[in-house]
Design a protein around this motif. Structure first.
Motif, PDB file in Angstrom:
ATOM      1  N   ALA A 111       0.781  -1.140   0.016  1.00 12.28           N
ATOM      2  CA  ALA A 111       0.261   0.042   0.075  1.00 12.28           C
ATOM      3  C   ALA A 111       0.628   1.408  -0.012  1.00 12.28           C
ATOM      4  CB  ALA A 111      -0.855   0.165   1.345  1.00 12.28           C
ATOM      5  N   LEU A 112       2.125   1.182   0.710  1.00 14.19           N
ATOM      6  CA  LEU A 112       2.948   2.509   0.700  1.00 14.19           C
ATOM      7  C   LEU A 112       4.184   2.629  -0.316  1.00 14.19           C
ATOM      8  CD1 LEU A 112       2.708   2.437   4.510  1.00 14.19           C
ATOM      9  CD2 LEU A 112       1.247   3.756   3.114  1.00 14.19           C
ATOM     10  N   ASN A 113       4.070   1.531  -1.147  1.00 15.95           N
ATOM     11  CA  ASN A 113       5.215   1.577  -2.220  1.00 15.95           C
ATOM     12  C   ASN A 113       4.949   2.693  -3.215  1.00 15.95           C
ATOM     13  OD1 ASN A 113       7.390   0.874  -3.387  1.00 15.95           O
ATOM     14  ND2 ASN A 113       6.426  -0.708  -4.580  1.00 15.95           N
ATOM     15  N   SER A 114       4.866   3.811  -2.843  1.00 14.49           N
ATOM     16  CA  SER A 114       4.639   4.896  -3.714  1.00 14.49           C
ATOM     17  C   SER A 114       5.388   6.105  -3.306  1.00 14.49           C
ATOM     18  CB  SER A 114       3.333   5.164  -4.165  1.00 14.49           C
ATOM     19  OG  SER A 114       2.995   5.992  -3.031  1.00 14.49           O
ATOM     20  N   LEU A 122       2.932   8.035   6.122  1.00 14.15           N
ATOM     21  CA  LEU A 122       2.403   6.817   6.790  1.00 14.15           C
ATOM     22  C   LEU A 122       3.407   5.817   7.086  1.00 14.15           C
ATOM     23  CD1 LEU A 122      -0.672   6.264   4.356  1.00 14.15           C
ATOM     24  CD2 LEU A 122      -0.709   7.026   6.844  1.00 14.15           C
ATOM     25  N   ARG A 215      -4.820  -6.028 -11.377  1.00 11.39           N
ATOM     26  CA  ARG A 215      -3.877  -5.894  -9.807  1.00 11.39           C
ATOM     27  C   ARG A 215      -3.733  -7.307  -9.351  1.00 11.39           C
ATOM     28  NH1 ARG A 215      -3.889  -1.161  -6.349  1.00 11.39           N
ATOM     29  NH2 ARG A 215      -5.545  -0.016  -7.557  1.00 11.39           N
TER      30      ARG A 215
ATOM     31  N   SER B  22       2.101   2.619  -9.249  1.00 10.23           N
ATOM     32  CA  SER B  22       1.211   3.964  -9.152  1.00 10.23           C
ATOM     33  C   SER B  22       1.904   4.879 -10.274  1.00 10.23           C
ATOM     34  CB  SER B  22       1.107   4.374  -7.812  1.00 10.23           C
ATOM     35  OG  SER B  22       2.570   4.529  -7.486  1.00 10.23           O
ATOM     36  N   ARG B  27      -4.407   7.860 -10.313  1.00  9.29           N
ATOM     37  CA  ARG B  27      -5.029   7.020  -9.235  1.00  9.29           C
ATOM     38  C   ARG B  27      -6.370   6.357  -9.531  1.00  9.29           C
ATOM     39  NH1 ARG B  27      -4.095   9.957  -3.684  1.00  9.29           N
ATOM     40  NH2 ARG B  27      -2.090   9.448  -4.245  1.00  9.29           N
ATOM     41  N   THR B  28      -6.466   4.996  -9.318  1.00 14.46           N
ATOM     42  CA  THR B  28      -7.827   4.579  -9.504  1.00 14.46           C
ATOM     43  C   THR B  28      -8.607   4.578  -8.145  1.00 14.46           C
ATOM     44  OG1 THR B  28      -6.967   2.092  -8.948  1.00 14.46           O
ATOM     45  CG2 THR B  28      -6.645   3.054 -11.075  1.00 14.46           C
ATOM     46  N   GLY B  30      -9.628   1.703  -6.853  1.00 11.69           N
ATOM     47  CA  GLY B  30      -8.951   1.050  -5.745  1.00 11.69           C
ATOM     48  C   GLY B  30      -7.710   1.392  -5.079  1.00 11.69           C
ATOM     49  N   ASP B  31      -6.941   2.150  -5.760  1.00 16.99           N
ATOM     50  CA  ASP B  31      -5.876   3.024  -4.910  1.00 16.99           C
ATOM     51  C   ASP B  31      -6.513   3.551  -3.814  1.00 16.99           C
ATOM     52  OD1 ASP B  31      -3.789   1.939  -6.405  1.00 16.99           O
ATOM     53  OD2 ASP B  31      -3.990   3.598  -8.031  1.00 16.99           O
ATOM     54  N   ILE B  34      -7.467   1.536  -0.834  1.00 17.81           N
ATOM     55  CA  ILE B  34      -6.423   1.298  -0.186  1.00 17.81           C
ATOM     56  C   ILE B  34      -5.819   2.156   0.568  1.00 17.81           C
ATOM     57  CG2 ILE B  34      -3.944   0.277  -0.387  1.00 17.81           C
ATOM     58  CD1 ILE B  34      -5.050  -1.360  -2.837  1.00 17.81           C
ATOM     59  N   LEU B  35      -5.674   3.427   0.064  1.00 18.79           N
ATOM     60  CA  LEU B  35      -5.193   4.602   0.911  1.00 18.79           C
ATOM     61  C   LEU B  35      -6.149   4.717   2.019  1.00 18.79           C
ATOM     62  CD1 LEU B  35      -3.123   6.692   0.684  1.00 18.79           C
ATOM     63  CD2 LEU B  35      -4.544   8.235  -0.131  1.00 18.79           C
TER      64      LEU B  35
END
Lengths: 310, 298, 367, 444
Positions: A111-114, A122, A215, B22, B27-28, B30-31, B34-35
């Motif tokens: 989730a945080l790999n951006s 976060l 995904r 990403s 950003r979709t 789904g993103d 999740i966020l």
């Protein structure tokens, strides 16, 4: 014939072999570099290890050297229900925490790999608890779980409900300790997974996108296989770490109620410092040693396999 | 060689999170889901901390009556003033700093020397010794706890800084890490320095040690955090109040709160004790993250 | 400042594996000596033994008559340029170059003079404060050479210093090295597997293969009179053609019968040559399409064309199935599938007997 | 970068050396005594208080007493280490390390553990030199600290467990008689019946017990009601006989209370105090030491205890045996170690001071260790001392020769908790309890 003229035999009558100065020669003085560590290592690890084995064969308390009893301490351990319970508790705890740490850690990493600022913040939040010491962690969680005025009780109180008795219900105490532990330790697996995810070349994802992978399929067929080794590594590291549970159990429940949350290390500690039974404690230490040795060997095999395939 | 590239140029922390997917598309939904979930989880993560901070800002007696007092004024910093005036927390923080700092410096020095020795130099029984050191990795601290306690009693080292620091120095992990790291540095550097008439120690100190900086950072951070958070050994070795480390000191107050200074004061001690390391973390976050990631790649 | 190096009956083993066996070699003062050979032939090991980075199991190495193989590397007064340059990554260029001098206590002003001298010579003055990581490959290479130069050693040792450079840079640096060696008067030993480097740089070349020296000689010697079939194969591009041949003597000169029945009259004296089966070696430049009226030695079909601009290489299948490479003009009209008649230059042939001994049509230039 | 590394190496080393040097040198040259105690830490409230009469509660009073001693004796400095109750793991580790504190709080019940190993200094001579005679102690105290004919600790109190009562809730439950006294049960059945009635009337549990993370309360409850059945479970101090019908009766009684919801269930020690102060139940089972705190709370308007008052009584006699309840005491023991004469004299002075201030200590709620204080009008005038006075006679300890009483307490507490909360059958618990204790005692 070729003019492979060999050199003049000026030095042919070479003198008797002189002491050869060799950069690779095994010289004693080279050992000076490792000597400081070796002294500490032998004095503080090897000697105590051997001494501990010796102790485990003796009936000894903290104040007298004791007498040789052979394997009597091990027999006592074998017959001690509490010891078996402590081993069981330890495994149960590992079972509660390790899969959760691995899976949650991976999910957080994904989730945080951006590169966004939010993700950075976060990540900081999720790793922050890892730097706190065990006593602060347990204090925090006792104050969450404690009946009557804990955070949990307060939140439940808003709905007029009674919170689960996390610190006294035999079925819940280990879970409570596990929750606190996961909260405390989640940062490391997350970071390990994050760095593994970054080792995956971006063009594979581009190729997958061109192949119309969704995904889940991208995760299942690209991400997961790529981080398989890290996953195993995280699991093994966490097994070894969580096997050594002590502080949380001692401070949150002191092993209770009725030993359902007493891990092996607490058993050893109590044998030595509450029951003054050093021989028994030493024997239990050796059992713990063997169990961790097995885990460490698995780790070694895993990392060696990593070395081979890398 | 690949590990050398990372050795020369430590990955900046901003690279962590160089996300592949990403970056490609916008950003979709789904993103966003999740966020949102992640943020919710982060709030759950933070809640206990905030609860503790809130408690620490309340008057003890008010808390005795009802916990709901937490949610409304008045708030007070009296607990913190009391810490400044009376608490031993300062001393405990100092002890922890001395112990963690001493152990970190000692580990770095011993591990670097030994790592260089094992990686680069030949001496009798080297391989045997290295294998023995490696086997030491499998010995958990707890397994030698009792014998070590007796040994230190005999050496009269309990309740001293050396007594708190020394056991950590015997852990072979640092030697293992540094040996691997030294091995990854091209041997030609040693050889060039040998031809430059440098002694073995000079090669270690001037040529190779500076190149191990990333490994030193990794090892240093892990060692420091490990020592800072250690509980078991200080519990049985540093048994005098003035020799308590922070972990033991905080533990010594925590079950007593009913008959002691009260919940708010205890919480303020926890906050006070946790704050330095959290601030250090925020400050050195970049390095810590790099260190953790570095350890993983290795 | 310059040195004559004497290597006597040196043997090197790694456990049961012998890497160099009973090897002797003499390098003259101020000589540019190249060790040439395929990888694993022991040439780097020999260089590193001279440097003191590998021990000598048997034999001795001496510089100007003084035995050095018992000295630690730093006391041999040699400088080495490594394949990977081995620059100290955390030191500036200036510090890299000064490190060795400081270690032996050279005064600061002398260091400064030598550094600026070397910087001028190598045109790296503007780089002196940079770290190696901020330099390009070529610049690093110069710094590595500069670090060697400032030491003013008795001899320079180069361990494949050009192999990490891209092709264009390699050619340029090769030329610069050639220029440099005339400015810096010193003994130089240069290890390479690249025969062009060896040919262009060396005063003398030591061709090594499989633990031993195959030949020592000037580049032209090696090219024109390869001592063994190995040397003949290893040196020269394209590789020398080899054909089975039967030798007969006619009028004191050797006459060869090729597998397809063609005969070739050579300029090789046949005295001391026993008639019988040999292997004929002939370089592509001595094989060319027969012009009108010329003697045709043999013929075949063109299978592959390599147009190199200044010349064209023709790969020709002879009637017996063997392949021969011939050289034609750059603007050759040959096409694949063409039938081609060839002329072999009998004055430039080599014969190799069953034991690998070589016989040459060309006389030795000297001695 | 390497310079930074090296500089920080050096700086860190220097800092360590400096810190070590600073910390090693004592601030002044007074005779230094180390005093290790439980009772908690309360420096924020009493850290600098030397007026003992202003202090409340165990922690406040002992802190103030030490402060007062230090102020009165500038040539002596008593450095206090507070440990987590009861601190015996730590004390054992210290003795094992050969580095025990000079003076340490030890329960009478734990004295023999250390005394049998020769770790404690016999105090007869030292006390005599400071004018303290064994005859000055109450019988219970003297017996508690006497081992093999010698005195091994200065007794400072005797304590026992009590019924701390919220009178407001008792009134609501109709458990107050005409004279305003609480009605307490006289048998097991009465207890259960009154608890039921209490719950019906008030909606709250009759008992507040700290059952979470606890072993001491269970054990003291069991001992008390075994005494009341004349069960001599430690006839042989090295072998317990506790898997008995008497023990089963006690455990089943507490199990019934638990099962019927007549007690709080998940509270730990601290939470139980909070619960009682907040009026969450009728009777708090806790020790003498809470009297001072609870009384203080009861006098403060607006608190739950202020509403209808606070009363405190010994445990009711529920069985037909002798009138008794479990009691123990605190003492100050002195470790065996090499000391200068000044140090020994300083210890004597400190013990004398503590003995002289026994009245101050008894304000906590404990029974004084000195006969003179027990008989004094000042003590009798303290609140609630009339109702708890009988405990001086009721108080009964385990035989002094029983070792590892705290380890035994852990075992009993664990097994009772398992039986009461239903983790285990009562019989199985008692059997395990007995075998585990005997295993422990057989391996001393």
């Amino acid at each position: 014939m070729a003019d492979a003229a060999l050199s003049s035999p000026a030095n042919r009558a070479a003198p008797a072999k002189a002491r050869v100065q060799n950069v690779q020669a095994p010289l004693w003085r080279n050992a000076l570099f490792v000597l400081p560590f070796l002294v500490v290592f032998v004095a503080l690890l090897v000697v105590p290890l051997v001494w501990g084995i010796w102790l485990s064969l003796h009936k000894a308390d903290a104040f007298s050297s004791g007498r040789f009893v052979g394997f009597a301490n091990y027999v006592r351990l074998y017959n001690d229900k509490i010891f078996w319970q402590a081993i069981g508790n330890t495994f149960y705890f590992v079972l509660l925490t390790v899969p959760a740490l691995a899976v949650i850690g991976l999910m957080l990493a994904l989730a945080l790999n951006s590169r966004t600022r939010t993700a950075a913040v976060l990540r900081t939040v999720f790793f922050a608890s890892s730097v706190l010491s065990v006593t602060i962690v347990t204090l925090i969680w006792r104050i969450v779980f404690v009946p009557g005025f804990g955070l949990l009780a307060t939140v439940y109180g808003w709905f007029g409900a009674a919170p689960p008795a996390f610190l006294s219900d035999p079925d819940l105490v280990m879970i409570a300790i596990a929750i606190a532990t996961i909260w405390w330790c989640i940062g490391l697996p997350m970071m390990l997974f994050l760095s593994a995810l970054q080792q995956i070349p971006g063009d594979i994802y581009e190729a997958a996108a061109l192949d119309n992978a969704n995904r889940w399929r991208t995760f299942r067929y690209i991400t997961l296989p790529s981080i398989k080794r890290t996953f195993v590594l995280v699991v093994v590291i966490q097994i070894v770490l969580q096997f050594q549970l002590f502080g949380q159990a001692k401070l949150m429940t002191n092993g209770g109620p009725n030993n359902v949350s007493k891990p092996m290390v607490l058993y050893i500690y109590e044998a030595a410092f509450t029951k003054w039974d050093l021989g028994l404690g030493a024997a239990a230490s050796e059992v713990l040693f063997v169990l961790i040795l097995i885990a460490a060997m698995v780790q070694f095999l895993v990392s060696r396999r990593k070395g081979e395939s890398a | 060689m690949s590990s050398m590239t990372s050795a020369h140029a430590p990955t900046p922390a901003s690279d962590v999170g160089r996300g592949a997917p990403s970056g490609m598309v916008g950003r979709t939904t789904g993103d966003r889901i999740i966020l949102g979930l992640t943020i919710a989880l982060a709030i759950v993560m933070m809640a206990p901390l905030l609860w503790v901070v809130a408690l620490s800002l309340k008057d003890n007696k008010e808390l005795m009556v009802s916990m709901n007092a937490v949610f409304h004024a008045p708030y007070t910093v009296q607990n913190y003033i009391n810490i400044l005036a009376t608490s031993s927390v300062f001393r405990w923080i100092l002890n922890s700093l001395v112990v963690a700092g001493g152990l970190t410096v000692g580990t770095l020095v011993l591990s670097s020397l030994a790592g260089y020795g094992f990686a680069r130099l030949n001496f009798p029984f080297r391989n045997v010794l290295f294998v023995i050191v490696l086997m030491g990795l499998a010995v958990p601290e707890q397994a030698v706890l009792i014998a070590r306690h007796q040994l230190f009693s005999w050496l009269k080292l309990h309740n001293t800084y050396p007594g708190l620091i020394l056991p950590g120095l015997s852990a072979p992990f640092g030697v293992f890490l540094m040996t691997q790291y030294f091995r990854a540095i091209p041997k030609e550097l040693d050889e060039a320095a040998l031809l430059d008439n440098a002694s073995r120690f000079k090669i270690f100190w001037k040529v190779l040690l500076p190149l191990t900086l990333p490994a030193q950072a990794t090892l240093g951070i892990f060692t420091f955090l490990g020592a800072w958070n250690d509980y078991l050994w200080p519990l049985i070795s540093g048994t005098k109040k003035e020799m308590y480390t922070l972990t033991v000191g905080i533990a010594s107050t925590q079950t007593n709160f009913a008959q002691s200074e009260g919940l708010g004061f205890l919480m303020s001690q926890a906050v006070f004790a946790g704050a330095p390391i959290l601030i250090l973390y925020l400050f050195f976050q970049k390095y810590i993250v790099t260190a953790v990631s570095g350890a993983a790649v290795r | 400042m310059t040195a004559q190096i004497e290597i006597t009956e040196v043997t090197k083993r790694y456990g049961a594996l012998t890497v160099l066996e009973n090897l002797s070699l003499s390098i003259k003062a101020n000589e540019f000596m190249v060790f040439l050979g395929p990888s694993g032939c022991g040439k780097s090991t020999l260089l590193r033994m001279i440097a003191g980075l590998e021990s000598v199991d048997e034999g001795t190495i001496a510089i100007n008559g003084r035995r050095i193989d018992t000295l630690p590397p730093g006391q041999r007064d040699l400088a080495m340029v490594f394949q990977s340059y081995a620059l100290y990554p955390h030191m500036s260029v200036a510090d890299n170059m000064a490190f060795g001098l400081k270690n032996i206590g050279v005064p600061a002003d002398v260091i400064a003079t030598r550094l600026s001298e070397a910087a001028r010579m190598l045109e790296i003055g503007h780089l002196m404060e940079r770290k190696p990581g901020q330099l390009s490959g070529g610049q690093r290479q110069r710094v590595a050479i500069g670090r060697a130069i400032v030491k003013e050693p008795k001899a320079f040792l180069f361990d494949e210093p050009l192999s990490n450079l891209d092709a264009a840079l390699r050619v340029r640096t090769r030329v610069e090295l050639a220029q440099l060696r005339h400015r810096v008067k010193s003994t130089m030993i240069f290890v390479t597997h690249d025969q062009i480097e060896a040919m262009t740089l060396a005063d003398r070349v030591v061709v090594m293969n499989n633990r031993r020296i195959e030949q020592i000689g000037t580049p032209m010697d090696i090219y024109t009179r390869p001592a063994t079939r190995f040397v003949a194969t290893f040196v020269g591009s394209p590789t020398m053609n080899f054909l089975k041949a039967k030798m007969d003597s006619r009028d004191g000169f050797a006459t060869l019968t090729l597998p397809d029945g063609a005969t070739l009259q050579t300029a090789m004296r046949s005295d001391g040559l026993a008639p019988g089966a040999y292997e004929l070696g002939i370089r592509a430049e001595a094989v060319r399409p027969a012009r009108a009226g010329e003697t045709v030695t043999t013929s075949g079909t063109v299978e592959v064309l390599e147009r190199l601009g200044d010349r064209t290489l023709l790969y020709i299948r002879l009637s017996d199935g063997s392949m021969i490479v011939a050289e034609d003009a750059g603007l050759s009209r040959a096409a694949i599938g063409d039938r081609m008649e060839l002329t072999l230059d009998g004055s430039r042939v080599h014969l190799f007997d069953g034991e690998g001994r070589a016989f040459h049509a060309v006389e030795a230039a000297h001695g | 970068m390497i310079h930074t590394l090296r500089t920080s190496f050096l700086a860190a080393t220097a800092a360590c050396a400096l810190a070590g040097g600073l910390l090693a040198s004592p601030a002044f040259a007074a005779t230094e005594l180390t005093f290790q105690r439980f009772f908690g830490a309360c420096d924020a409230d009493f850290g600098s208080n030397t007026d003992v009469s202003k202090a409340v509660g165990e922690c406040g009073i002992i802190t103030s007493m030490v402060n007062k001693f230090n102020a009165d004796n500038p040539d002596i400095h008593v450095a206090v280490t507070t440990v987590e109750w009861p601190g015996y793991d730590q004390l054992t580790a210290q003795f094992a390390a050969g580095d025990p504190p000079d003076i340490v709080t030890i329960h009478h019940s734990a004295l023999s553990d250390y005394q049998t190993k020769g770790l404690l200094l016999p105090l007869d001579d030292l006390l005599a030199a400071n004018g303290i005679k064994p005859a000055d102690f109450t019988d219970a105290s003297r017996n508690g600290v006497t081992k093999d004919g010698k005195i091994y600790g200065l007794p400072i109190d005797n304590w026992t467990m009590l019924f701390h009562i919220n009178m407001d809730l008792f009134k609501q439950a109709g458990l107050v008689d005409a004279s305003g006294k609480p009605i307490l049960p006289k048998s097991v059945d009465e207890l259960l019946a009154q608890a039921k009635q209490f719950k019906e009337k008030t909606g709250k549990p009759y008992l507040i017990q700290n059952l979470a993370n606890e072993t001491a309360l269970y054990t003291r409850n069991l001992y008390t009601y075994l005494f009341q059945q004349n069960s001599d479970f430690f006839a042989d101090p090295t072998k317990v006989k506790i898997n008995t019908p008497e023990a089963k009766k006690v455990v089943e009684m507490y199990k019934a209370i638990f099962d019927q919801g007549d007690t709080t269930k998940d509270l730990d020690y601290a939470a139980s105090i909070n619960a009682f102060l907040a009026g969450e139940g009728g009777v708090h089972l806790n020790g003498t030491w809470m009297i001072g705190d609870y009384n203080a709370s009861a006098e403060k308007p607006g608190t739950a205890l202020n509403k209808g008052g606070y009363a405190v009584y010994p445990y009711p006699q529920l069985f037909s045996g002798k009138h008794a309840q479990y009691a123990d005491g605190h003492s100050l023991a002195v470790s065996q170690k090499d000391r200068s004469e000044e140090q020994t004299a300083a210890i004597g002075k400190f013990l004398k001071f503590m003995a002289d201030h026994d009245f101050d200590w008894s304000r906590t709620g404990h029974l004084p260790a000195m006969k003179a204080v027990l008989d004094s009008a000042a003590f009798k005038a303290l609140p609630h001392r009339d109702t708890v006075a009988p405990i001086a006679e009721l108080g009964t300890s385990l035989p002094g020769a029983v070792q590892r009483q705290f380890a035994i307490q852990d075992i009993i507490g664990q097994e009772m908790s398992a039986a009461i909360t239903g983790q285990k059958e009562v019989d199985a618990s008692l059997a395990d309890m007995e075998s585990r204790i005997n295993e422990l005692l057989a391996n001393l």
